[in-house]
Design a protein around this motif. Structure first.
Motif, PDB file in Angstrom:
ATOM      1  N   VAL A  21       0.854  -1.177   0.000  1.00 38.36           N
ATOM      2  CA  VAL A  21       0.000   0.000   0.000  1.00 38.36           C
ATOM      3  C   VAL A  21       0.897   1.236   0.000  1.00 38.36           C
ATOM      4  CG1 VAL A  21      -1.709   1.311   1.315  1.00 38.36           C
ATOM      5  CG2 VAL A  21      -1.865  -1.185   1.197  1.00 38.36           C
ATOM      6  N   GLY A  22       0.677   2.116  -0.975  1.00 40.41           N
ATOM      7  CA  GLY A  22       1.408   3.374  -1.027  1.00 40.41           C
ATOM      8  C   GLY A  22       2.877   3.278  -1.394  1.00 40.41           C
ATOM      9  N   GLN A  23       3.370   2.111  -1.725  1.00 41.51           N
ATOM     10  CA  GLN A  23       4.777   1.922  -2.096  1.00 41.51           C
ATOM     11  C   GLN A  23       4.821   1.450  -3.548  1.00 41.51           C
ATOM     12  OE1 GLN A  23       7.314   2.565  -0.013  1.00 41.51           O
ATOM     13  NE2 GLN A  23       8.817   2.110  -1.579  1.00 41.51           N
ATOM     14  N   PRO A  24       4.997   2.374  -4.504  1.00 38.11           N
ATOM     15  CA  PRO A  24       4.949   1.993  -5.912  1.00 38.11           C
ATOM     16  C   PRO A  24       6.049   0.997  -6.302  1.00 38.11           C
ATOM     17  CG  PRO A  24       4.815   4.367  -5.657  1.00 38.11           C
ATOM     18  CD  PRO A  24       5.187   3.800  -4.317  1.00 38.11           C
ATOM     19  N   ASN A  66       5.603   2.525 -21.361  1.00 34.96           N
ATOM     20  CA  ASN A  66       6.147   1.348 -20.693  1.00 34.96           C
ATOM     21  C   ASN A  66       6.562   1.627 -19.255  1.00 34.96           C
ATOM     22  OD1 ASN A  66       5.840  -0.223 -22.984  1.00 34.96           O
ATOM     23  ND2 ASN A  66       7.832   0.398 -23.783  1.00 34.96           N
ATOM     24  N   ASP A  67       6.388   2.841 -18.809  1.00 41.43           N
ATOM     25  CA  ASP A  67       6.863   3.254 -17.495  1.00 41.43           C
ATOM     26  C   ASP A  67       5.671   3.499 -16.584  1.00 41.43           C
ATOM     27  OD1 ASP A  67       8.528   4.088 -15.474  1.00 41.43           O
ATOM     28  OD2 ASP A  67       8.791   6.100 -16.277  1.00 41.43           O
ATOM     29  N   PHE A  68       5.233   2.443 -15.863  1.00 40.05           N
ATOM     30  CA  PHE A  68       4.152   2.658 -14.910  1.00 40.05           C
ATOM     31  C   PHE A  68       4.411   1.861 -13.645  1.00 40.05           C
ATOM     32  CE2 PHE A  68       2.688  -0.649 -17.772  1.00 40.05           C
ATOM     33  CZ  PHE A  68       2.089  -1.593 -16.963  1.00 40.05           C
ATOM     34  N   TYR A  69       3.762   2.308 -12.568  1.00 35.18           N
ATOM     35  CA  TYR A  69       4.018   1.784 -11.236  1.00 35.18           C
ATOM     36  C   TYR A  69       2.725   1.299 -10.603  1.00 35.18           C
ATOM     37  CZ  TYR A  69       8.404   4.011 -12.112  1.00 35.18           C
ATOM     38  OH  TYR A  69       9.596   4.347 -12.694  1.00 35.18           O
ATOM     39  N   LEU A  70       2.843   0.260  -9.805  1.00 34.54           N
ATOM     40  CA  LEU A  70       1.693  -0.396  -9.197  1.00 34.54           C
ATOM     41  C   LEU A  70       1.802  -0.365  -7.683  1.00 34.54           C
ATOM     42  CD1 LEU A  70       2.027  -3.535 -11.454  1.00 34.54           C
ATOM     43  CD2 LEU A  70       0.430  -1.649 -11.821  1.00 34.54           C
ATOM     44  N   SER A  71       0.686  -0.159  -7.023  1.00 36.81           N
ATOM     45  CA  SER A  71       0.633  -0.288  -5.570  1.00 36.81           C
ATOM     46  C   SER A  71      -0.777  -0.735  -5.190  1.00 36.81           C
ATOM     47  CB  SER A  71       0.997   1.030  -4.868  1.00 36.81           C
ATOM     48  OG  SER A  71       0.116   2.063  -5.249  1.00 36.81           O
ATOM     49  N   LEU A  72      -0.892  -1.328  -4.032  1.00 41.54           N
ATOM     50  CA  LEU A  72      -2.192  -1.764  -3.544  1.00 41.54           C
ATOM     51  C   LEU A  72      -2.917  -0.584  -2.917  1.00 41.54           C
ATOM     52  CD1 LEU A  72      -1.163  -5.143  -1.887  1.00 41.54           C
ATOM     53  CD2 LEU A  72      -2.185  -4.787  -4.133  1.00 41.54           C
ATOM     54  N   THR A  73      -4.231  -0.623  -2.935  1.00 36.78           N
ATOM     55  CA  THR A  73      -5.016   0.416  -2.289  1.00 36.78           C
ATOM     56  C   THR A  73      -5.233   0.040  -0.827  1.00 36.78           C
ATOM     57  OG1 THR A  73      -7.120  -0.622  -2.827  1.00 36.78           O
ATOM     58  CG2 THR A  73      -6.232   0.938  -4.447  1.00 36.78           C
ATOM     59  N   ASP A  74      -5.701   0.989  -0.042  1.00 41.35           N
ATOM     60  CA  ASP A  74      -5.983   0.736   1.368  1.00 41.35           C
ATOM     61  C   ASP A  74      -7.046  -0.343   1.544  1.00 41.35           C
ATOM     62  OD1 ASP A  74      -4.143   2.612   2.199  1.00 41.35           O
ATOM     63  OD2 ASP A  74      -5.606   4.211   2.296  1.00 41.35           O
ATOM     64  N   ASP A  75      -7.995  -0.411   0.604  1.00 37.69           N
ATOM     65  CA  ASP A  75      -9.049  -1.428   0.674  1.00 37.69           C
ATOM     66  C   ASP A  75      -8.467  -2.828   0.655  1.00 37.69           C
ATOM     67  OD1 ASP A  75     -10.947   0.524   0.724  1.00 37.69           O
ATOM     68  OD2 ASP A  75     -11.350   0.445  -1.422  1.00 37.69           O
ATOM     69  N   THR A  76      -7.382  -3.022  -0.084  1.00 42.18           N
ATOM     70  CA  THR A  76      -6.740  -4.337  -0.171  1.00 42.18           C
ATOM     71  C   THR A  76      -6.161  -4.746   1.173  1.00 42.18           C
ATOM     72  OG1 THR A  76      -6.197  -3.927  -2.454  1.00 42.18           O
ATOM     73  CG2 THR A  76      -5.006  -5.695  -1.391  1.00 42.18           C
ATOM     74  N   ALA A  77      -5.583  -3.792   1.881  1.00 39.12           N
ATOM     75  CA  ALA A  77      -4.985  -4.103   3.184  1.00 39.12           C
ATOM     76  C   ALA A  77      -6.060  -4.598   4.141  1.00 39.12           C
ATOM     77  CB  ALA A  77      -4.278  -2.866   3.746  1.00 39.12           C
ATOM     78  N   ARG A  78      -7.237  -3.979   4.089  1.00 44.70           N
ATOM     79  CA  ARG A  78      -8.326  -4.431   4.957  1.00 44.70           C
ATOM     80  C   ARG A  78      -8.852  -5.796   4.530  1.00 44.70           C
ATOM     81  NH1 ARG A  78      -9.907   1.058   4.757  1.00 44.70           N
ATOM     82  NH2 ARG A  78     -11.353   0.626   3.083  1.00 44.70           N
ATOM     83  N   ASP A  79      -8.938  -6.035   3.209  1.00 43.09           N
ATOM     84  CA  ASP A  79      -9.433  -7.306   2.699  1.00 43.09           C
ATOM     85  C   ASP A  79      -8.508  -8.461   3.045  1.00 43.09           C
ATOM     86  OD1 ASP A  79     -11.559  -5.973   1.636  1.00 43.09           O
ATOM     87  OD2 ASP A  79     -10.780  -5.958  -0.413  1.00 43.09           O
ATOM     88  N   ALA A  80      -7.200  -8.217   3.043  1.00 44.78           N
ATOM     89  CA  ALA A  80      -6.220  -9.279   3.301  1.00 44.78           C
ATOM     90  C   ALA A  80      -6.162  -9.637   4.776  1.00 44.78           C
ATOM     91  CB  ALA A  80      -4.847  -8.844   2.797  1.00 44.78           C
TER      92      ALA A  80
END
Length: 81
Positions: A21-24, A66-80
């Motif tokens: 979360v928040g870490q691209p 080709n230059d993009f970054y991924l991170s989880l949303t806060d909702d994912t942290a709650r779901d996990a």
């Protein structure tokens, strides 16, 4: 019969383990560690599913398509949890 590669659910679990979360994380850094094209395609499908669920944030880096970054949303942290 043996499966040809990982399932979308397995790659979703892989992505949840690799992304924060928040870490691209650079998309290229994820793809380069995959063993073959089939796994890369399934991983892309897993990314799309996470995005559809609202569990993935995709940020364009400004350096091109080709230059993009991924991170989880806060909702994912709650779901996990």
């Amino acid at each position: 019969i043996r499966p040809l590669g990982p399932t979308v659910d397995e790659q979703i679990a892989f992505l949840r383990a690799r992304l924060s979360v928040g870490q691209p994380t650079a998309f290229a850094s994820l793809i380069v560690e995959l063993p073959d094209r089939l796994t890369a395609v399934v991983t892309l499908l897993a990314l799309l599913e996470l995005a559809r669920q609202g569990a993935l944030r995709i940020d364009l880096g400004g350096g091109g398509f080709n230059d993009f970054y991924l991170s989880l949303t806060d909702d994912t942290a709650r779901d996990a949890a």
